[in-house]
Structure formats: C-alpha cells, structure tokens
Design an enzyme around this catalytic site. Structure first.
Site, short mmCIF file in Angstrom:
data_model
loop_
_atom_site.label_atom_id
_atom_site.label_comp_id
_atom_site.label_asym_id
_atom_site.label_seq_id
_atom_site.Cartn_x
_atom_site.Cartn_y
_atom_site.Cartn_z
N PHE A 1 -2.57 13.71 5.15
CA PHE A 1 -3.37 13.99 4.04
C PHE A 1 -4.56 14.71 3.97
CE2 PHE A 1 -0.69 10.41 3.27
CZ PHE A 1 -0.74 10.39 1.59
N ARG B 1 2.98 8.28 -13.94
CA ARG B 1 1.93 7.55 -14.08
C ARG B 1 0.50 8.12 -13.45
NH1 ARG B 1 3.67 1.54 -12.45
NH2 ARG B 1 5.20 2.71 -11.13
N GLU C 1 2.25 -4.14 0.07
CA GLU C 1 3.05 -3.22 0.30
C GLU C 1 2.39 -1.82 0.44
OE1 GLU C 1 6.51 -3.53 0.91
OE2 GLU C 1 6.09 -1.08 1.30
N CYS D 1 -0.88 4.19 -7.84
CA CYS D 1 -1.59 3.46 -6.90
C CYS D 1 -2.92 4.00 -6.95
CB CYS D 1 -0.80 3.37 -5.59
SG CYS D 1 0.53 2.23 -5.75
N GLY E 1 -5.17 20.48 -2.67
CA GLY E 1 -4.23 20.77 -4.03
C GLY E 1 -5.21 20.58 -4.85
N LYS F 1 -4.86 -3.27 2.40
CA LYS F 1 -4.27 -2.61 1.46
C LYS F 1 -5.10 -1.90 0.82
CE LYS F 1 -1.48 -0.90 -1.34
NZ LYS F 1 -0.25 0.28 -0.98
N LYS G 1 4.32 13.47 -8.04
CA LYS G 1 4.60 13.92 -6.74
C LYS G 1 6.11 14.15 -6.59
CE LYS G 1 4.94 10.39 -3.13
NZ LYS G 1 4.25 9.54 -2.39
#
Ligand code: NAD
Length: 444
Positions: free
Chosen positions: A245, A323, A147, A256, A249, A200, A316
């Site tokens: 991306f 987490r 995913e 993840c 920051g 992934k 975010k």
C-alpha cells in the site's frame, strides 16, 4: 461437516459460501434480489471475480440458493450475515439490512450461531445481542467474524487468510466458528466482540492512511524533482514499514474504503472523539482524484472540447465493481470542464458513469482521436499502452498515468508526452490547437 446459511449473495456472501462449500460444508445462500438468485441457480455469477465461477460449479451439490428466509435458517448450524452496510447521508453505516436479517429470523429451535461478516460499527454486536434476546432468541449465539478479502483476489484471500478474527460473547460459540475454518492455514485472533469489530475498521483505516500518505509524498516529489516509485521502494524495504500500500496513484475507491473510513470517522464523532488523522486521509484522497484534471490542463490548456479517454473504469483491476470508482469523479469533472469523455474497461460497464460518457469496445477505439489518455485503473491490458498504433490513433499523444503503470522513459521514447503521479515532470509543449471551431465549442 456443518450446515451454513448465508444472508447476502454479494462479493462477501458468495465467496464465503463458495469457499465453505469447497471446505466440505453444506451451504444455503439467501438473497432478496430474485434476479440474483435466478442467475445463481442457472450457474451464472452476477459479478466478475476470478475463481468464483469454478468454485461454485465444482461444489454445486453442496450449494443452493433461495429467496426464502425459512430455507436458509432451516437446520443451520451457522447463519452468516453478509449483507451490504452502505453509508447513510451523514456517513454513518446504514445497518438497516442487518436489522432486517435479525428481525426476519424465524423461530430457531436448535442452537444456531449468528455470525456477522458484514462490516459494522463497534457496538453493533452488543445491540444485536439485545435484539435477539428481545425476540426470545437468547439461545442463538452471536459471533463477530469480520471479512478481510480484497476484490480481485477474494477467493485466494479467503483460502489463505492473513488472520481469522473471531469475537464471541460465549467462548463455545467462538470455538464452533473456529472449527468451520479448519483446513485453512492462518492465525486465529480471538477477541471480545467490540474489539473484533474494531480490528476490521482499524485495519482498513490503516491501509487508507498508507495510501493517502504515499500520495502526499508523491505530490511533494512532483514539486521537488524526486520519483515516488523509487522513494516507495526505499521506504518499503524498511522491515518496520513493509512495501504494501505504498503505490502512489489517483486515490482509493471501492465498496469498502470510502464508506468504512466515513463510518469510523462518524463512530468516533458519535463517541465524542474527533479523529483528525482519518479526516485528513479522506480529504487527501478526494483531492488526489482531481489532480488528474490539473495535469491534463498543464498539457492541453482549457479542456473544453478536448476528447479524453479514461482507460479502466472499475475501482481496481480484476473486478467489475464500480462502487466509488475514481472514474466516476473524473468523468464528472471532465464533463463539467467541457471535455468529451470516452471510457474503456475490459469487464466493467459504464452504467455508473454519466450518460454522456461514450463507452468504447477496445483501447484503440477509446484513444481514437483523443487529446489525452488517462490510465485510471491498472489493468494488465494497459501495460503496453505506449505503442505505435495507439500514438497514431490519438489526435495528441498524451498519457496521464494515474497508476504509474508505464515506464516514463519508454513512453517518452515512443513519442508520447507522459505524466505519472509523483514522478519527475518533463517540459510541456505548447497545447495543441483546439480540435473544433469556436462556434461548435460554444454549443457544448
Ligand atoms: N466487497 C468487499 O471487498 C468486502 C470486503 C470485506 C468486507 N466487506 C463487507 O461485507 C459486507 C457485504 O459486502 P459486499 O461487497 O458483499 O456487498 P454486496 O452489496 O455485493 O452484497 C450484499 C448482498 O446482500 C443482499 N441483501 C440485502 N439485504 C438482504 C437480506 N435481508 N437477506 C439476504 N440478502 C440481503 C443484497 O441484495 C446483496 O446481494 C459489507 O458490510 C462490506 O462492507 C466487503
């Protein structure tokens, strides 16, 4: 239409279930936490994710929730594994929940395909295949279908995927999973199971690499007088690179990136390879979060007794997920420096933060009497932070903009001392006097 069983009612499981129900499939979602199942049965979503409540509500007649493994498996054409795979102490992925699912599968008389959506190390599918065979479940198919949804826009990502990755041992199982997604417009990448698993991990590692890369460029910009937002704009227009991306920051967090980077690093080490680039990406990210402290010190001197408002606590915007949120590291560091910390977030609570962090109900309450306001998460509510009532409420009008959300010129014109990430730094004023008598400070 198919009958889909889902293990795990977290972000991935619930979004997958809601979206498959929207596509017309019959879905049963199983979790092991009774409160989650009760809440879902009562129509409540256990976390903040836009569009999920509406989808669950609209498709209520095609969705059910259970604690019972037999109920989720009964008559299922597909069984999706969407359980959490957190890091172990060593950084390897903890697959214990995945194995619990495999071990708990009941006798399945019909052909069923077990579909792995959880993020797992390369080689997991092969091991699960052996485990299924050993349990006499050799007629159960296995497909890796990682995913890629991003929290905060999870439903949109699922419904308009950049790609659907399907890795199968048996091509007919892969074909069957592909038909589930009919109706969605996105390229399908068919691969072997190991490669699907690696896609992934590699995609996440690449995204993190871009973040740490632009953050290091930002740090050099600060030393050389360049503005990273302009640099990123100019770099991102290169069609070979693209704009995504490249926002400097205070580093990535979340459920993840941190764990998946560690898991890939460990996977490489366990296989005999030292993944140097990824190790650097992880280290840069850790240091980046802490740069806020030196920025505050530049303006305030010692942070002992200073009151600092952390604005945005979730990792975010548009999620309440705490987490690995940078706010956790920052509040811990600030408290260790002797500062008072007050936090605000529109949806996330402060349970994951140290107990002595005060939680404010509004931005104004958070900045009231503060020596500095730090933008930790780029919530829309903070875009007009450099306004008069905020400046007047603060004891010292300093904004450290950890997400480059504000216009530096406008913030300075509004009477704030402003510091972003990778943007030209203005001259600092002498630090304001301590707000408390020394005697009180020594008691902190
Ligand atoms: N959150 C994301 O943005 C995201 C995106 C892509 C992939 N992933 C991956 O998907 C997986 C799930 O992530 P998540 O964020 O949804 O996790 P989560 O922690 O939000 O949800 C996992 C759920 O699984 C449940 N669970 C544990 N053991 C179970 C069992 N035996 N049977 C049924 N339910 C069980 C837990 O109670 C929990 O509700 C992870 O491997 C993650 O890395 C997450």
């Amino acid at each position: 239409m198919s009958r889909v069983g889902i293990f795990g009612a977290g972000w991935v499981g619930l979004v997958t279930g809601a979206c498959f129900a929207e596509l017309g499939h019959q879905v049963v979602i199983r979790d092991v936490v009774p409160e989650k199942v009760d809440a879902l049965r009562a129509g409540k979503v256990p976390f903040h994710e836009q569009e999920v409540p509406e989808l669950l509500d609209r498709n209520a007649d095609r969705l059910s929730y259970t604690l019972d493994v037999g109920e989720v498996a009964d008559g299922a054409d597909f069984l999706f594994v969407c359980v959490d795979t957190p890091p172990t102490y060593s950084g390897d992925a903890d697959l214990s929940r995945v194995w619990t699912v495999v071990d708990e599968l009941p006798r399945l008389d019909e052909r069923t395909v077990l579909v792995m959506k959880s993020t797992v190390p390369v080689g997991t599918g092969e091991k699960v295949r052996v485990g299924l065979d050993a349990r006499g479940l050799d007629h159960v198919g296995y497909v890796s279908n990682p995913e890629f949804l991003a929290e905060g826009r999870a439903v949109a990502d699922f419904m308009s995927p950049d790609r659907i990755v399907i890795g199968a041992f048996d091509e007919s199982d892969g074909d069957a999973v592909e038909t589930l997604y009919e109706g969605l417009d996105g390229p399908v990448v068919r691969a072997d199971v190991n490669s699907a698993e690696m896609i992934k991990l590699a995609a996440n590692a690449f995204l993190m690499t871009r973040i740490s890369f632009i953050n290091e460029i930002a740090n050099v910009c600060e030393l050389t007088g360049a503005d990273v937002t302009k640099v990123a704009e100019g770099v991102g227009l290169d069609h070979r690179l693209g704009p995504h991306f490249l926002r400097a920051g205070i580093g990535y967090g979340g459920s993840c990136f941190p764990k998946d980077s560690l898991a890939l690093k460990q996977l490489a080490s366990n296989s005999g390879y030292h993944f140097q680039l990824l190790s650097a990406v992880i280290e840069v990210n850790e240091l980046q979060k802490r740069r806020v402290i030196s920025k505050l010190k530049r303006h305030l001197g010692s942070l002992r007794g200073r009151r600092v408002a952390l604005l945005g606590l979730a990792f975010k915007p548009n999620t309440d997920d705490m987490r690995e949120a940078p706010s956790i590291v920052l509040s811990g560091r600030l408290l260790a420096e002797g500062a008072e910390v007050v936090g605000w977030d529109p949806v996330a609570g402060g349970q994951a933060l140290p107990r002595s962090v005060e939680i404010a109900a509004s931005v104004l309450e958070a900045v009231d009497g503060a020596d500095a306001a730090v933008i930790v998460t780029e919530w829309d509510e903070l875009r007009d932070l450099a306004r008069e009532d905020v400046r007047e409420a603060m004891a010292n009008p300093l904004i450290v903009d950890g997400r480059n959300l504000l216009d530096p010129e406008a913030a300075r014109a509004a009477g704030f001392a402003y510091e972003g990430i990778g943007r030209p730094i203005a001259e600092t004023q002498p630090p304001p006097p301590p707000r408390r008598p020394d005697r009180e400070l020594s008691e902190l």
